[in-house]
Design an enzyme around this catalytic site. Structure first.
Site, PDB file in Angstrom:
ATOM      1  N   ASP A  79       0.840  -1.194   0.000  1.00  0.00           N
ATOM      2  CA  ASP A  79       0.000   0.000   0.000  1.00  0.00           C
ATOM      3  C   ASP A  79       0.875   1.242   0.000  1.00  0.00           C
ATOM      4  O   ASP A  79       2.080   1.190   0.211  1.00  0.00           O
ATOM      5  CB  ASP A  79      -1.030  -0.004   1.134  1.00  0.00           C
ATOM      6  CG  ASP A  79      -0.466   0.398   2.487  1.00  0.00           C
ATOM      7  OD1 ASP A  79       0.755   0.531   2.612  1.00  0.00           O
ATOM      8  OD2 ASP A  79      -1.268   0.579   3.424  1.00  0.00           O
ATOM      9  N   ASN A  87      -4.545  12.640  -0.029  1.00  0.00           N
ATOM     10  CA  ASN A  87      -5.939  13.022  -0.254  1.00  0.00           C
ATOM     11  C   ASN A  87      -6.311  14.286   0.509  1.00  0.00           C
ATOM     12  O   ASN A  87      -6.994  15.170  -0.016  1.00  0.00           O
ATOM     13  CB  ASN A  87      -6.870  11.878   0.154  1.00  0.00           C
ATOM     14  CG  ASN A  87      -6.937  10.782  -0.883  1.00  0.00           C
ATOM     15  OD1 ASN A  87      -6.811  11.027  -2.074  1.00  0.00           O
ATOM     16  ND2 ASN A  87      -7.130   9.554  -0.438  1.00  0.00           N
ATOM     17  N   ASP A  96      -6.438   9.864  -6.709  1.00  0.00           N
ATOM     18  CA  ASP A  96      -6.746   8.911  -7.776  1.00  0.00           C
ATOM     19  C   ASP A  96      -5.620   8.851  -8.805  1.00  0.00           C
ATOM     20  O   ASP A  96      -5.279   7.785  -9.320  1.00  0.00           O
ATOM     21  CB  ASP A  96      -8.054   9.297  -8.474  1.00  0.00           C
ATOM     22  CG  ASP A  96      -9.281   8.987  -7.631  1.00  0.00           C
ATOM     23  OD1 ASP A  96      -9.135   8.312  -6.593  1.00  0.00           O
ATOM     24  OD2 ASP A  96     -10.379   9.421  -8.014  1.00  0.00           O
ATOM     25  N   ASP A 123      -5.979   1.987  -1.226  1.00  0.00           N
ATOM     26  CA  ASP A 123      -4.627   2.115  -1.790  1.00  0.00           C
ATOM     27  C   ASP A 123      -3.833   0.827  -1.609  1.00  0.00           C
ATOM     28  O   ASP A 123      -2.599   0.854  -1.595  1.00  0.00           O
ATOM     29  CB  ASP A 123      -3.894   3.299  -1.153  1.00  0.00           C
ATOM     30  CG  ASP A 123      -3.666   3.115   0.347  1.00  0.00           C
ATOM     31  OD1 ASP A 123      -4.583   2.606   1.020  1.00  0.00           O
ATOM     32  OD2 ASP A 123      -2.592   3.471   0.854  1.00  0.00           O
TER      33      ASP A 123
END
Length: 204
Positions: A79, A87, A96, A123
């Site tokens: 991850d 974010n 994204d 993620d």
């Protein structure tokens, strides 16, 4: 009349929804069209990697095949480090974009004949490597780690560096791991260790 219903996960304003596509046609519909619809059901629409449905269907098949042939099968669970900060600071559109570019890095380093790459969720990514030993899987994970670390990501005109943490799990017939859930649980523990050790690590 032939009816095909395909559920495709999409994200709207940060919320995950299912978009149902209904295709009506006669039974003489081309195999190409059917294959395309089937492909949609197992593909993550953001990253173009395989999705959770594919993991649930294919991972048990690959495990069973490896056990039957007494071959090793290795998994890499990864991850993105501090992804929530990306974010929060730059927005979900930027997040994204990071996900898509990290996915491209992974795809660029995993040959189709070696295995497959999927987005597990959020993620998190899962890489399945049938007939690959633990030592080789560790080499692949470190290669992926370095590739992400060395890449420069761009959010508009802002340069951003990102790293990933990795857990590697090799499974053998006598390893005591027999199900997809057990595989994910084992990898999740190793990924947690990689985070605890400072992130941007590979833990086996």
């Amino acid at each position: 009349l032939l009816e095909i219903v395909t559920s495709v996960p999409i994200t709207i304003n940060g919320q995950t929804c299912l978009l149902e596509l209904i295709h009506l046609g006669d039974k003489r519909a081309s195999s190409t069209s059917l294959e395309h619809m089937q492909r949609l059901t197992i593909t993550d629409c953001l990253t173009d990697l395989y999705n959770r449905r594919y993991i649930n269907e294919q991972l048990p098949i690959d495990l069973e095949h490896s056990f039957r042939n007494s071959d090793p099968i290795s998994f890499i669970y990864a991850d993105i480090d501090y992804f929530k900060k990306v974010n929060d600071q730059y927005g979900h559109v930027a997040g994204d974009q990071i996900l898509k570019e990290v996915a491209c890095v992974f795809l660029g380093h995993i040959r189709r004949k070696d295995g497959w790459v999927a987005r597990y969720g959020g993620d998190e990514f899962l890489i399945c490597l049938p007939e690959i030993s633990r030592n080789t899987a560790v080499q692949i994970a470190n290669r992926l780690r370095r590739a992400v670390e060395s890449k420069t990501f761009y959010i508009n005109e802002i340069q951003l560096k990102v790293t990933c943490s990795f857990g590697v799990q090799a499974v053998y017939k006598a390893s005591g791991i027999h199900s997809a859930n057990q595989v994910v649980e084992a990898m999740d523990k190793k990924l947690y260790q990689a985070k605890k050790k400072g992130r941007n690590k590979v833990v086996i």
